[in-house]
Scaffold this motif. Sequence first.
Motif: not given
Lengths: 349, 349
Positions: B172-175, B193, B196-199, B219
Motif C-alpha cells: 500500500p502506497g508504494s511508488t 495496482k 496497493g501501489a499509489s503511483r 497512472t
Amino acid sequence: MLATVISAARDIRVEEVADPAVLAPTDAVVRVVAACVCGSDLWPYRGVTPTTKPRRIGHEFVGIVEEVGSDVSKVSVGDFVIAPFYWCDMTCANCVNGVSTSCLNGGWWGAPDRHGDFVDGGQGERVRVPLADGTLYPTPGTPDPSLIPSLLTLSDVMGTGHHAAVSAGVGPGSTVAVVGDGAVGLCAVLAAKRLGASRIVAMSRHADRQAIARQFGATDIVEERGAEGIARIKELFDGIGPDCVLECVGTAESMDQALRSARPGGMVGYVGVPNGGAELPIQTMFGTNVGANGGVAPVRNYVAELLPEVLDGSLNPGLVFDLELPLSEAAEAYAAMDERRATKVLLRP
Amino acid sequence: MLATVISAARDIRVEEVADPAVLAPTDAVVRVVAACVCGSDLWPYRGVTPTTKPRRIGHEFVGIVEEVGSDVSKVSVGDFVIAPFYWCDMTCANCVNGVSTSCLNGGWWGAPDRHGDFVDGGQGERVRVPLADGTLYPTPGTPDPSLIPSLLTLSDVMGTGHHAAVSAGVGPGSTVAVVGDGAVGLCAVLAAKRLGASRIVAMSRHADRQAIARQFGATDIVEERGAEGIARIKELFDGIGPDCVLECVGTAESMDQALRSARPGGMVGYVGVPNGGAELPIQTMFGTNVGANGGVAPVRNYVAELLPEVLDGSLNPGLVFDLELPLSEAAEAYAAMDERRATKVLLRP
C-alpha cells in the motif's frame, strides 16, 4: 593538531596538520575521544586501491563538540556525539527514506565538501563536521567511559552489521548464515540475534573470532569455505540452506559463497564493500530466486534504534575491539589488523 | 494427437505425435482447453537459443483432467485445472517455503522427468502431468468460458507479474515503475495496482499496450528509454525515483534501466528471463542500496491467492491476450508475437 596520513601502501604516519575550524554556519568541530581503523582502510594500506599522494584517512569516531556554526541548533558545545562514517543532512528525501548514505547534500570524511573545502578524516585529534545537525547524534549526557567502544561501533561496524541483517529481512525465527568474521561480520551475528533469528551460523576459521561470534549469538560455526562450506551450510538447514545470508566481506568469492548458500527464495544482505570487478551472477540468482539487498550502510539512520540498548548495557558490540592504542601508534594499528593480530583496533588521541 | 514442434529457428509446425499416457502413479493426463505462446518461446524461435534437433515446445495451459494415476488424490477426472509452467510436488521444503520453481522433485515441460520419461510441452492437445497432486490446481466447478483467458494467465504471466511486484516489496502506497510492456510487464502493472501501489509508471512506446497498462492501473506512461528514460522516471518521483521497479524483460539494458531508475534504498523485482551474459553491477547497487530480488516465478504458489479474484471477475489479466488462434495455426501465433503484431496469443486445440 595530529592526524593520520597515508602516503603509499603500508606508509601510515601521524603528522602535524592544520587545525580544523568552522567554515560553514552548519559546521561543528569535534574533538575526537575515540576513533578506529576500518577493514576498508586496509585496502589503500595494502595497495589494493592506489594512493597517489599523501592524504588523510579514517572515518569512524565519537567525540565532544568543541565549536558550532551559527546555524547549528541540534548539538551544542560539550555534547558527546556519535558521527557516522559520512556526513548527511537527515532532511533530504533520501535521508528521510532511511538512506542517509545517499544524502543529496552529504559526503565523505577525508575529502572535499561541496564547497571544495577539505573535511578531516576521523583518525586525528579533531574533525570539522559538515551538516552537524544531521551528521552528529548527541548522547543523552556524557556516557560512562566503559561504553565508548560500543558507542564507537555505532559509527560504522554495528550499524553496518545491522544493515546486513535488515537488508536480508532477518526477523523472529529467521535462519541465518554470516559470511565474514571481521568486526562487521561479528556485528552482523549480534544484529541477527537481536532481531530474533532462531539459528545463526558464523563462518570463521579463527578461534578468537569464533568465541566472540558465540558470545554474540552464533549457534553454529562452519570453518569450511567454497563448495565444502556451502555444502556444510545447506546440510545444517534441511539440505536447502538458511533464509538469510549476511555477506560481510566484499570479495567475489564471499559473495558467491553467500548467494549459493542461501535457500531458494532466500535473501543475501550484503555490506562488504565490493572489492574488484565482481558482479552478481544473475543466472544463478534467477534460477534460485535468491535476492541481493544491501550496500553502503546508512548507519546514521540506525543510531536512534541501537543507542538505547548500548547505553543500558544490553548490547555490547564494543567487544569487537581487541586492541587499543594511542593515536600516535596508528601505524601499528594498521599493521596489527593487516596481519590479523587484531580484529579491530581502537585509537585514542 | 497434435502438438507443436520446433525444429529450428522460425520452424514451428503442428505435427502428429504419440498420445500421452499415465506412466507413473502420480501422473495425470490433461486435455488442453487453452494454451499460449510465451515471450521466452520466442528465444528459440528467433534462434537466440539454438535448437539442435526437433523438440516439443510450450509450457502454459489450462485443461480438463482425462486420466489419473493410482496415487493421485487431489484432482479427479473431469476437473478443470490450471497448470503452472513447471511441475512440482508442493510438499518439499522449497515448495512449502513458497518457491515451487525450486521443487526438489519437480521439472519442466517438454523435457524428461527424473525417470527419464518425456513430458509433453503445453502447446498440444494433451499433456502428461507429473506430480499431478502438486502441479495441478483444480478450479471449483467448471468455470465460465469467458474466464478462460484470465485463468490461463495464472499459468505464467499473471503469476509472474505478481512475483515481480511481491519480490520488489510493493505494498500500500508504494511508488512503482514497470520496465517492459509485454504480457508480463502489463500483468506487473495490474499486480502492483492490486497490491496497493499509489503511483505506477509503465514504460511503453506502443499505444495499444499503453492503453492496457492504463486499464490495469498505470497512472503515468514513459516512452523514453536509456538515460533519458531514467531521468524522466526520477523526475516523476521527487527527482530520486520510485520505491520499486519491476523488471519484466530480461536484457542487460532493461536491468540496467531498472537498477538505475529505482530510488536509493529501492528494490528491483525482476522476472525477465536473463538473456545473454548480463550480470548485476554490484558497485552501482552497493552505492545506492538498490536491491535485486526475484527470478523464475513460483506461480503455482500464487494461484490460491489470485484465483478467487479471477473467478469473481474483479481481476482480468486475460486482457493481455490480443489474438486467439486454433492450435493448428501455432506458426502464425509465433510470427505474430515475433513481429509484435500481437502481445500474447492464445491457442485453442
